[in-house]
Design an enzyme around this catalytic site. Structure first.
Site, PDB file in Angstrom:
ATOM      1  N   HIS A  70       0.855  -1.178   0.000  1.00 23.72           N
ATOM      2  CA  HIS A  70       0.000   0.000   0.000  1.00 23.72           C
ATOM      3  C   HIS A  70       0.895   1.233   0.000  1.00 23.72           C
ATOM      4  O   HIS A  70       2.134   1.128  -0.069  1.00 23.72           O
ATOM      5  CB  HIS A  70      -0.947  -0.004   1.201  1.00 23.72           C
ATOM      6  CG  HIS A  70      -0.255  -0.216   2.520  1.00 23.72           C
ATOM      7  ND1 HIS A  70       0.595   0.714   3.084  1.00 23.72           N
ATOM      8  CD2 HIS A  70      -0.280  -1.269   3.384  1.00 23.72           C
ATOM      9  CE1 HIS A  70       1.041   0.263   4.247  1.00 23.72           C
ATOM     10  NE2 HIS A  70       0.540  -0.945   4.444  1.00 23.72           N
ATOM     11  N   HIS A  73       4.042   1.381   2.242  1.00 24.33           N
ATOM     12  CA  HIS A  73       5.233   0.698   1.735  1.00 24.33           C
ATOM     13  C   HIS A  73       5.897   1.517   0.621  1.00 24.33           C
ATOM     14  O   HIS A  73       7.127   1.647   0.564  1.00 24.33           O
ATOM     15  CB  HIS A  73       4.863  -0.671   1.158  1.00 24.33           C
ATOM     16  CG  HIS A  73       4.279  -1.622   2.136  1.00 24.33           C
ATOM     17  ND1 HIS A  73       2.980  -2.076   2.039  1.00 24.33           N
ATOM     18  CD2 HIS A  73       4.803  -2.223   3.230  1.00 24.33           C
ATOM     19  CE1 HIS A  73       2.735  -2.928   3.013  1.00 24.33           C
ATOM     20  NE2 HIS A  73       3.817  -3.032   3.765  1.00 24.33           N
ATOM     21  N   GLN A  97       6.413 -14.952  12.978  1.00 23.12           N
ATOM     22  CA  GLN A  97       5.833 -13.858  13.750  1.00 23.12           C
ATOM     23  C   GLN A  97       4.329 -13.973  13.916  1.00 23.12           C
ATOM     24  O   GLN A  97       3.689 -13.068  14.445  1.00 23.12           O
ATOM     25  CB  GLN A  97       6.202 -12.510  13.134  1.00 23.12           C
ATOM     26  CG  GLN A  97       5.596 -12.210  11.776  1.00 23.12           C
ATOM     27  CD  GLN A  97       6.244 -11.008  11.110  1.00 23.12           C
ATOM     28  OE1 GLN A  97       7.419 -11.024  10.789  1.00 23.12           O
ATOM     29  NE2 GLN A  97       5.467  -9.944  10.927  1.00 23.12           N
TER      30      GLN A  97
END
Length: 365
Positions: A70, A73, A97
């Site tokens: 998006h 970034h 993660q």
């Protein structure tokens, strides 16, 4: 063949394949989408490219992502393009993660669209226009040669943990999250060997933890002062922090419910600037969330995870009675991280505001 030649995929001498055709064919044989940007699915293939950059003494900027790109970034990419000879992005959804109950299986994976967005970016510099130079797109087995499971108790191999800094703030809700982040980013730094790297302020605890990691592990690529924290990109109409997980929100949730988090943090910020205590600041934020839930009724489900204020060096929670005047008298110009998280339906959103009189906080240490 003639069609390919018209597209410039063949060289002019004896039908020798052009670099573009070689790249196209390699992407097709590896199952990667065609892209004018070199895609490197293995560590070995990327390191050949990186050695050439070293030999040519070119700086390399790096933006680590999990894809589903998006504007947030892309703003990091533009910053890197402006400041480095070459820019590399990684796209890798890191299983380490994600807790077993989290959204690893459903996390957005949009590689063809990501590459289209990245290809469209160009930044004019005094040295001419620059665009992305390479994308590292490894498989899970490439990044975790000893294997990986989401259950920490069952994991085998080497992992990285920044002791004493991963259990506060986001770590309170996601206790093994930063262990997974520190591990994968250490691996990425070892592979990419960036001159400079760029992270978004939306994930402020992550960025500060990684800056500490580069210092504690004595990394040279990047050095701590070359890890940059870039201000959060926001939706221009609602101020919602841009996030790949925003894709989970319905239009109604995105417009009316999700923006409550930033509004709550702004209310706490105003109270802090008026010298209210930390407890009063948090109460102001909680009131905004509760009022939004009351107004929306059954049309949207909003649940508060946390709002708190933390020391950016230790991540320790500020005492409830601390005011801005108290804090500044005690620690001088050190800022405060005001952060929070809410659930909107099944989507967890995070955001933060850095309470500081100095714009230099997110610059390198």
């Amino acid at each position: 063949m003639r069609a390919l030649a018209r597209l410039g995929l063949f060289g002019s001498i004896a039908r020798r394949p052009s670099p573009a055709l070689a790249l196209f064919c390699r992407n097709m044989t590896t199952g990667l989408p065609p892209s004018p940007i070199p895609l490197f699915p293995t560590v070995a293939s990327y390191r050949v490219w990186r050695r050439k950059a070293f030999d040519e003494k070119k700086s390399v900027g790096f933006v680590a992502t999990m894809g589903a790109l998006h504007e947030g970034h892309l703003s990091l990419v533009r910053r890197s393009l402006a400041e480095n000879d070459l820019t590399v992005m990684s796209i890798f959804v890191n299983p380490a993660q994600f807790a077993p109950h989290e959204d690893l299986a459903t996390y957005p994976r949009t590689l063809p669209r990501d590459l289209e967005l990245l290809t469209a970016i160009s930044v004019d510099t005094p040295f001419g226009p620059r665009s992305a130079s390479a994308v590292f797109v490894p498989t899970v087995s490439e990044m975790y040669p000893s294997g990986i499971t989401q259950s920490v108790a069952e994991q085998k191999g080497t992992f990285v943990e920044v002791k004493g800094y991963g259990h506060q703030m986001e770590g309170r809700t996601r206790p093994n999250f930063f262990r997974g982040v520190a591990t994968v980013v250490t691996k990425l730094f070892n592979v990419i060997e960036p001159t400079r790297t760029y992270f978004g302020q939306k994930d402020i605890q992550q960025a500060l933890l990684l800056r500490r990691l580069t210092r504690d592990l004595l990394l040279s690529h990047p050095e701590p002062q070359n890890l940059f924290i870039v201000p959060t990109a926001r939706d221009p109409s609602t101020s919602l922090a841009l996030s790949s997980r925003n894709a989970y929100l319905s239009p109604h949730e995105r417009e009316h419910a999700a923006p409550a988090l930033y509004a709550a943090l702004q209310a706490a910020q105003s109270a802090w600037e008026a010298n209210a205590s930390k407890a009063d600041c948090v109460a102001r934020a909680v009131a905004v969330i509760e009022e939004t839930q009351r107004k929306l009724g059954d049309s949207a489900d909003i649940r508060l995870d946390y709002v708190d204020m933390n020391d950016p060096e230790s991540f320790d929670v500020l005492p409830d009675g601390t005011s801005r005047a108290d804090w500044e008298a005690d620690v001088g110009g050190r800022p405060v991280i005001l952060s929070g998280a809410i659930w909107v339906g099944k989507t967890r959103l995070i955001d933060n505001i850095v309470l500081s009189r100095s714009a230099a906080f997110t610059k390198p240490c």
